[in-house]
Each structure stands twice: as structure tokens, then as C-alpha cells.
Design a protein around this motif. Sequence first.
Motif, PDB file in Angstrom:
ATOM      1  N   ARG A  84      18.040  -0.228  30.186  1.00  0.00           N
ATOM      2  CA  ARG A  84      18.248  -1.022  28.862  1.00  0.00           C
ATOM      3  C   ARG A  84      18.806  -0.120  27.655  1.00  0.00           C
ATOM      4  O   ARG A  84      18.059   0.941  27.327  1.00  0.00           O
ATOM      5  CB  ARG A  84      17.232  -1.867  28.222  1.00  0.00           C
ATOM      6  CG  ARG A  84      16.634  -2.698  29.351  1.00  0.00           C
ATOM      7  CD  ARG A  84      17.846  -3.849  29.496  1.00  0.00           C
ATOM      8  NE  ARG A  84      17.317  -5.081  30.183  1.00  0.00           N
ATOM      9  CZ  ARG A  84      17.725  -5.006  31.623  1.00  0.00           C
ATOM     10  NH1 ARG A  84      18.519  -4.203  32.156  1.00  0.00           N
ATOM     11  NH2 ARG A  84      17.255  -6.050  32.366  1.00  0.00           N
ATOM     12  N   ASN A  85      19.966  -0.150  27.360  1.00  0.00           N
ATOM     13  CA  ASN A  85      20.758   0.677  26.336  1.00  0.00           C
ATOM     14  C   ASN A  85      21.717  -0.076  25.615  1.00  0.00           C
ATOM     15  O   ASN A  85      21.271  -1.126  25.297  1.00  0.00           O
ATOM     16  CB  ASN A  85      21.276   2.040  27.109  1.00  0.00           C
ATOM     17  CG  ASN A  85      21.410   3.323  26.300  1.00  0.00           C
ATOM     18  OD1 ASN A  85      20.467   3.372  25.259  1.00  0.00           O
ATOM     19  ND2 ASN A  85      21.932   4.262  26.628  1.00  0.00           N
ATOM     20  N   ASN A  86      22.611   0.536  25.003  1.00  0.00           N
ATOM     21  CA  ASN A  86      23.484  -0.151  24.192  1.00  0.00           C
ATOM     22  C   ASN A  86      23.882  -1.541  24.676  1.00  0.00           C
ATOM     23  O   ASN A  86      24.325  -1.779  25.752  1.00  0.00           O
ATOM     24  CB  ASN A  86      24.991   0.657  24.027  1.00  0.00           C
ATOM     25  CG  ASN A  86      24.743   1.955  23.196  1.00  0.00           C
ATOM     26  OD1 ASN A  86      23.861   1.703  22.413  1.00  0.00           O
ATOM     27  ND2 ASN A  86      25.384   3.147  23.517  1.00  0.00           N
ATOM     28  N   GLY A  87      23.684  -2.541  23.809  1.00  0.00           N
ATOM     29  CA  GLY A  87      23.997  -4.016  24.313  1.00  0.00           C
ATOM     30  C   GLY A  87      23.075  -4.699  24.856  1.00  0.00           C
ATOM     31  O   GLY A  87      23.305  -5.783  25.376  1.00  0.00           O
ATOM     32  N   GLY A  88      21.805  -3.940  24.728  1.00  0.00           N
ATOM     33  CA  GLY A  88      20.697  -4.645  25.659  1.00  0.00           C
ATOM     34  C   GLY A  88      19.467  -4.877  24.569  1.00  0.00           C
ATOM     35  O   GLY A  88      19.687  -4.433  23.415  1.00  0.00           O
ATOM     36  N   TYR A  89      18.271  -5.350  25.153  1.00  0.00           N
ATOM     37  CA  TYR A  89      17.152  -5.606  24.423  1.00  0.00           C
ATOM     38  C   TYR A  89      16.151  -5.742  25.304  1.00  0.00           C
ATOM     39  O   TYR A  89      15.814  -6.085  26.722  1.00  0.00           O
ATOM     40  CB  TYR A  89      17.141  -7.215  23.670  1.00  0.00           C
ATOM     41  CG  TYR A  89      17.456  -8.105  24.140  1.00  0.00           C
ATOM     42  CD1 TYR A  89      16.691  -8.800  24.775  1.00  0.00           C
ATOM     43  CD2 TYR A  89      18.468  -8.953  24.272  1.00  0.00           C
ATOM     44  CE1 TYR A  89      16.507 -10.324  25.371  1.00  0.00           C
ATOM     45  CE2 TYR A  89      19.010  -9.957  24.714  1.00  0.00           C
ATOM     46  CZ  TYR A  89      17.773 -10.841  25.299  1.00  0.00           C
ATOM     47  OH  TYR A  89      18.020 -11.900  25.924  1.00  0.00           O
ATOM     48  N   VAL A  90      14.958  -5.528  24.700  1.00  0.00           N
ATOM     49  CA  VAL A  90      13.395  -5.722  25.783  1.00  0.00           C
ATOM     50  C   VAL A  90      12.653  -6.204  24.824  1.00  0.00           C
ATOM     51  O   VAL A  90      12.357  -6.107  23.598  1.00  0.00           O
ATOM     52  CB  VAL A  90      12.814  -4.486  26.230  1.00  0.00           C
ATOM     53  CG1 VAL A  90      14.035  -3.689  27.377  1.00  0.00           C
ATOM     54  CG2 VAL A  90      12.841  -3.156  24.973  1.00  0.00           C
ATOM     55  N   VAL A  91      11.971  -7.391  25.738  1.00  0.00           N
ATOM     56  CA  VAL A  91      10.763  -8.046  24.802  1.00  0.00           C
ATOM     57  C   VAL A  91       9.655  -6.926  24.612  1.00  0.00           C
ATOM     58  O   VAL A  91       9.190  -6.079  25.306  1.00  0.00           O
ATOM     59  CB  VAL A  91      10.192  -9.249  25.761  1.00  0.00           C
ATOM     60  CG1 VAL A  91       9.143  -9.830  24.847  1.00  0.00           C
ATOM     61  CG2 VAL A  91      11.206 -10.342  26.090  1.00  0.00           C
ATOM     62  N   ALA A  92       9.210  -7.115  23.466  1.00  0.00           N
ATOM     63  CA  ALA A  92       8.232  -5.692  23.030  1.00  0.00           C
ATOM     64  C   ALA A  92       6.813  -6.508  22.416  1.00  0.00           C
ATOM     65  O   ALA A  92       5.863  -5.880  22.422  1.00  0.00           O
ATOM     66  CB  ALA A  92       8.708  -5.035  21.909  1.00  0.00           C
ATOM     67  N   TYR A  93       6.959  -7.696  21.807  1.00  0.00           N
ATOM     68  CA  TYR A  93       5.786  -8.318  21.074  1.00  0.00           C
ATOM     69  C   TYR A  93       5.647  -9.924  21.581  1.00  0.00           C
ATOM     70  O   TYR A  93       6.663 -10.667  21.947  1.00  0.00           O
ATOM     71  CB  TYR A  93       5.724  -8.215  19.756  1.00  0.00           C
ATOM     72  CG  TYR A  93       5.803  -7.142  19.060  1.00  0.00           C
ATOM     73  CD1 TYR A  93       4.555  -6.242  18.867  1.00  0.00           C
ATOM     74  CD2 TYR A  93       6.946  -6.267  18.789  1.00  0.00           C
ATOM     75  CE1 TYR A  93       4.610  -5.093  18.432  1.00  0.00           C
ATOM     76  CE2 TYR A  93       6.733  -4.992  18.374  1.00  0.00           C
ATOM     77  CZ  TYR A  93       5.873  -4.555  18.017  1.00  0.00           C
ATOM     78  OH  TYR A  93       5.767  -2.895  17.836  1.00  0.00           O
ATOM     79  N   GLY A  94       4.542 -10.403  21.856  1.00  0.00           N
ATOM     80  CA  GLY A  94       4.150 -11.579  22.345  1.00  0.00           C
ATOM     81  C   GLY A  94       3.350 -11.733  23.522  1.00  0.00           C
ATOM     82  O   GLY A  94       2.948 -10.803  24.016  1.00  0.00           O
ATOM     83  N   GLU A  95       2.918 -12.977  23.890  1.00  0.00           N
ATOM     84  CA  GLU A  95       1.860 -12.961  24.836  1.00  0.00           C
ATOM     85  C   GLU A  95       2.427 -12.570  26.245  1.00  0.00           C
ATOM     86  O   GLU A  95       3.553 -12.908  26.452  1.00  0.00           O
ATOM     87  CB  GLU A  95       1.479 -14.593  25.431  1.00  0.00           C
ATOM     88  CG  GLU A  95       0.533 -14.791  26.109  1.00  0.00           C
ATOM     89  CD  GLU A  95       0.170 -16.237  26.181  1.00  0.00           C
ATOM     90  OE1 GLU A  95      -0.512 -16.622  27.058  1.00  0.00           O
ATOM     91  OE2 GLU A  95       0.931 -16.988  25.506  1.00  0.00           O
TER      92      GLU A  95
END
Length: 555
Positions: free
Chosen positions: A127-138
Motif C-alpha cells: 500500500r503506497n501512493n493512492g492507497g490506504y490501510v485501516v489502522a483504528y477500530g474493532e
Amino acid sequence: MHNFSCIPVQLIQGIDGTVKKEPNYELLEKAIGSKKWKLLQSRKPSIKEQKIFRQSSHLAILTGKINGITVIDLDGEAEQDLLKQGYELPLTPTVKTQSGGKHLYFKYDGRLKTATKINKNKNIDIRNNGGYVVAYGEGYEWLHHINDTELQEVPDIFINMMNTGNSKAIVSHSKGNLSESLTDAYSKARNVNMITFLKHHGYDVQQGKNFSCIFHDHEDENPSAQIVLNSKGEFRYICYSHIGGKGRLNLSLIDLWSALKQIDIKQAIEEILAFEGIEYKESKFIIQQKEKYHFNTMRIGDLSYIKNNFPYVYKYLHLYELELRALMDYAESNLHGTKYSYKGQAVFFLSTRYASNMFAKYKRASSINNNRAKTLLNILCTLGVMKRIPYEKLSTYVQVKAKNQNQERVTNFYSFNQLTDYVLSVADQRAKTMQENKFKVSTMTKDILISMFGEEIAEKVFPDGRVQSDNYKRFLETYSNIILKNIGNKGYTTKQEVIKQLHLPIGERKKEYHFDKVINEICNLYCLEFSFANKEIKKRFNIEDRGRKRLIYRA
């Protein structure tokens, strides 16, 4: 949250069971006036926008140049596959995902593009430019938080994997072939095949048969040297005539190479590891951890400072000083590297039995006290001097290593805090609470810690998910009723009187044990005193007995 550019997301489970992480378009439009989350790739959200984003069940961090991070997404058996190939994950910010995988955060590397299934087993994504990763939450948990763990460079293994699409083709060229501590380097060098190493350097040796000693100053006309495996499967060089026929020479590969080449042990280790393609270089992490242990040793060496400033915790540090020194020596000698760490602190593991043996040797004691060792470890964790690390929070590498070394023992994992004034202040307050509750080390259980400090601290010492037991609550209620009834009748009662009135099918020692566990909480709940009666108290209750008598009465 490090002021990252982030977006609200929601987890949607598909018909096939897969979970999709989609932007929460409703909150996006509410916050920035648009459903286009990519607008935030060029700017950071305002404080007002972030406040709206936090209404979402989950938050995702944008990857790439905007936040200066590149994330490697390990799914399924990816970590185990890498371990089998000899690659160990570095210490870098890491999130455990809802699927059981891991997100590894690294410094932004523009050479990598956002891509999926970059390896042969199709379980590693980038995951780099143009992406995202879930970091917080259940379902998402920071194992090494980005606020207190330094971002590392993206390892070559993943860069080469992206280029070749074959993980096995690049493992031998990765930065995984690095030993960052002397302990780890020594362990790896000891396990190098002695025969292969010596033959590579021109020595005529073989296993299972005698050969002439390879030391140039030993004329061994009747071959008396051999290479054998000891009970632990380690190679040993044996020569039966080297010491004038009065004893045998018994050397590991490290000591053999040091003696043959007339070099020090450190250089011998470096040369042996170089043969295996491993570089030994002490890391910044190891240096920091060594400094922590040296600082702690200095602090324990000046107990007068602790006594003057932190009198309550001094009681315990003074009582267990020798054991604490032995424990810190053991922890420092087991510094293996960043892979043996949790939240930026080095992790070491040991069983209670091993600890009690170690303490006995350190103190030159004639007997081994398992209960004292167990109590010490629990007290240090209660005070916050040490942390007990839950098994499931550790990396797979550490879990496997510990299991292999301690197959028949119950092993616990710990890390030391640096004994700063802040840490000692917290420890002193907890020690004060223990004293005020007349804490007895013999009754130390999770139930007791819950009653004194609450479930959060108790869970850190005994991380098993248990709440206060029904058994504890039963004795608390039963003894409370007996005590309050007696006080209602004559104003006071005694421990002996209360125990005698407990009609349960258990022995006197068990009754006394459970009384000691609950009496402090009973006193706190009902504003009672449990102390030796002075003249004034005896006069108050018309007690003529001149002997010392401990009473329970209303304060």
C-alpha cells in the motif's frame, strides 16, 4: 494520531465471507463536502474534519507520500512463510488486522507502487501512493505503535519481491541476514556446521573418525582429534592428547577458531558469520536497551536515593535487591535484537522454576524457593518496574523460539521499564496502596489486585482475562456478614473469633488464608479498622486483657 491524513471507513462483509474496507462516504461528505476521499491525498484533514471522521467505526491512514509511509500487508501464512525462509520481521510500527494478518509501516519509498499479491503465495500486498490501510477500530490492534516506534526503511526483500514476483529468489539477498546483538551472533555462530566451515578453510577433518589435531604447535602422530555432536546437537572439537595427555581439549567452533587464528572471540564470531553470509552489527536498539539496564543497575546501586524519595517502593526493592540484580543481568544477557521486542522494549522469557534456580545461584542459597520467585515477578509487574507481555501479543518468531527452548515449562514473557523518577513515582504510589491495604505477599492473587487497583492493572500482572472469582466474592460476603454481626453485638471482633464462626468444610489454614485475602477490602467497604488495640481502644470496649490483641472495629 501523528496528524496523518486519514479517512473514515466501514467494514462490509460480502456474501463470500470476505470483508471489504470501503470509505464511509456519508461522513466524508459531511466533513469535506465531497465523497471523493482522494482529495485528502494532497492535504491533511482539519481538526474539525478529524472530529467528524472519528464518528466512524473505523479509521484508515492514507499511504504514500502524503503521510510519508509505505505499508506492507501480510495476509494468511505470509509471516510464517518468511520465517521458514530465514527472514525475520524488523521492529517497525505494526498493526494486527482483523483477519489475523499484519500491516508493517515503513518510511515512504517511491520505488514501490500500490499492488496486490506480489509474491508467489499471493499473500503479500503493498500500500503506497493512492492507497490506504485501516489502522483504528474493532479488530485492529497496534502491536508496535507508530507514536513510539521508529519507522524503518522498506527491506530489500519486499522491493525485490515486487520486481520478481518470487519471494524465494530474494531471501538470501535481504537485510534479514543481519545479527544485531552479541547474544544473537554468538548463538548463530555456535550453530554453524563445524566440519563444513573447517573444510572450506582447508582443514582435513571429518565427523566420527579420528584425525590429526589441526593446531600447528601440536605434533599429533597418533590421530587423537575428532568432531562430535553433544547432547544439544552442537559441534565440539575434541583432542585427547593436546593437554599433555592429562585431559582433553573440548572447544566450540567459536573458541576453536579464536585459538587457531589467535583472534578475540568477537572477531571469531564475525568471521564465522561472514562464512554464512550474516553480518554482525550492534543495532541502535541494542545499544539503547543496554543503556537502560546499566541505568537501572546504577539506580539499584543507590538505594539511599530511592529510600529518601520513594520510601514505599524502597521496601520492596530493598527486600528483593539481589534477585532484582540477577533478573536484570539475565535480561541483558538475553538481548537478541528488535525481533525480541514489544512496543520498543526488549523482551525476555523465563519460567518460575528457572528464575528460582537462578536466584538461588546468585544468592548462593542452599535451597530453591519457587514461591518467592513467583511472588517477586508478580510484585515487580504490579509496581510497574516490569511488564508481563501476553503470549498472543508477541511476534510469531518469539513464540516459536520460546516454545522450542521451553517445551515442558510454563514460560512467561517480560520487559523492564527504565527506572526513571516517573516510573518510580508510579511504583511508590502503588506500594503505598499495598501498605495501606496491609498487603501480604503470601495472599497475592488476581482477586487481591482487583480489589486494590482495579481490573486493568490486575490484568497486566495476570493477563488471563479472568475477573474477580466467585470464590473470592463468596468469602468476602460471608466474612463481612460475620464481622458486621459481631460488631453490632459488642462493638468489635477478632480474627480468631470470625474464623471459628465460619462453618465451611475446609481446614483452619484455608479459612485463615481466605480471611487474609478479603479482610482489607471488608475494612475499606465498611470503614473498619483492623489493628492492635491500644489503651484507649481497650477502655472503649471494656477489655481488661493486658496482652496484645488485634481487633476489628468501626473507625
